[in-house]
Design an enzyme around this catalytic site. Sequence first.
Site, PDB file in Angstrom:
ATOM      1  N   ASP A   1     -49.141  19.046 -13.923  1.00  0.00           N
ATOM      2  CA  ASP A   1     -48.820  18.211 -14.942  1.00  0.00           C
ATOM      3  C   ASP A   1     -49.573  18.976 -16.035  1.00  0.00           C
ATOM      4  OD1 ASP A   1     -48.976  15.763 -16.873  1.00  0.00           O
ATOM      5  OD2 ASP A   1     -47.905  15.015 -15.041  1.00  0.00           O
TER       6      ASP A   1
ATOM      7  N   HIS B   1     -51.113  13.181 -20.427  1.00  0.00           N
ATOM      8  CA  HIS B   1     -50.017  12.970 -19.557  1.00  0.00           C
ATOM      9  C   HIS B   1     -50.612  12.867 -18.000  1.00  0.00           C
ATOM     10  CE1 HIS B   1     -46.280  13.425 -17.575  1.00  0.00           C
ATOM     11  NE2 HIS B   1     -45.620  12.436 -18.333  1.00  0.00           N
TER      12      HIS B   1
ATOM     13  N   SER C   1     -42.148   9.151 -15.484  1.00  0.00           N
ATOM     14  CA  SER C   1     -43.363   9.941 -15.201  1.00  0.00           C
ATOM     15  C   SER C   1     -44.478   9.126 -14.733  1.00  0.00           C
ATOM     16  CB  SER C   1     -43.809  10.276 -16.683  1.00  0.00           C
ATOM     17  OG  SER C   1     -43.411  11.374 -17.056  1.00  0.00           O
TER      18      SER C   1
END
Length: 461
Positions: free
Chosen positions: A67, A105, A291
């Site tokens: 990520d 994220h 996600s």
Amino acid sequence: MTLRHHRALSGALATFLAGGSLAGALFTAPAAMADSWRDKEYWLKEAGITNAWQVSKGAGVKVAVIDSGIDGEHPDLKGVVVGGTDVSGAGAPNGQKSIGAKTEHGTLVATMLAGRGHTTPTASPSASAAPVVPTTVPPAGGPDGIVGVAPEAQILAVSTWLGSPNPGGKTDQEQIPDAVRWAVDNGAKVINISLGSTSPVWPQSWDAAFLYAEQKDVVIVAAAGNRVGGNVQVGAPATIPGVLTVAGLDGEGRASVDSSSQGISIGVAAPAENLVGGVPGGGYAEWAGTSGAAPIVSGVAALIRAKWPELSASEVINRIVSTAEDAGAPGKDPLYGYGILNAEAALKEDVPKAGSNPLGSIADWIRVHRRGDFSTPSQAPVASPTSAPPTLADPTVPVAKTPTHVDDALPAAVVLGFGGLFAVLVTGAAIQLRRVAKSSASASDEAETGVLEAVDPPAKK
């Protein structure tokens, strides 16, 4: 898609965020008097995770999160991140610098997957005060903050720079296979990939790495993508055979219109709306997208691997998809795959042994479609500043020949974030912003109006 960002800061800040599939506005809101983030994790009960903890909490299983980097100092991730690397050339050697187009994220994904919560220091209660009993007591860490699906698992942070020009110079065609190989060689039993593209086709340069993971018996979980981000159909790497692709559900348990996509490679569906997670610097956020659905499933895979370490990756995936609750068209379909995730059933039901991965094999695909040269071994593992010597046996199944040049089979750039999101800092302007939202409901910019109206917390599940 929206994200609300909570921090213990004063003052007011308003910023517009845009990049990749991320778009929204930054707002301010009154500081909360008590930690309420745990109560928003509705999927822990609805997906059967709290009951699955009676069997396993993921102890000792390493899950690699490929990520944007992970803030291992987040209160809910203390002691969780046990290793890492950077494959972009622009991050920290341990993978714990937040980089790329969506710096939040990776930390969002990691806390949902393996957060342990924390205990917030409080003043001594008065003699007459009643004790506070948390609604969901975590297996480790504390009653506040985010508790992940596998709160006793360990995280390997693999940072990538995707979604914007990489100052480190490495392309997605280089970063993704390097990340997968490093994760495998450093002990990951599960790999979470909450990123992807709008193209169903992947570069040939990825073949050998995904085959390597298959040979080494590693479960790979990938996000299916979001229609709101341009993914009408599933894109790579979620189209690679053998990968457990996760679709998204809305708050009513139906296939999400915005926070999901469709395709024949989907294996299972999990919650993808009204999600919460941690962000770098110790904050929290609400967000949406596959996600966030992917780490829920990756966490369940970690629970299974901790309970039955002898099970193969194919059997782990089979246990997840065969116990899923059928939804949509009978049987496997392109919206729900085999059905809706049921973590309790995956950990408690008797499941016949699987002869093969129900989602296919990259080895078989390469043999048919690439006509790979199986006479030579796969390329050497990619070195990294924190890599350890491989401990697994050499591959024993046919190996794909690595191309000698970077190909262009992936026309769309790989980007982080199958979830659009925006942040809300905690100060005193939320009331005014809600009034602005209501007064502008008739404006032509429908997306921004929706964002402003999303300032209020969602109803507790």
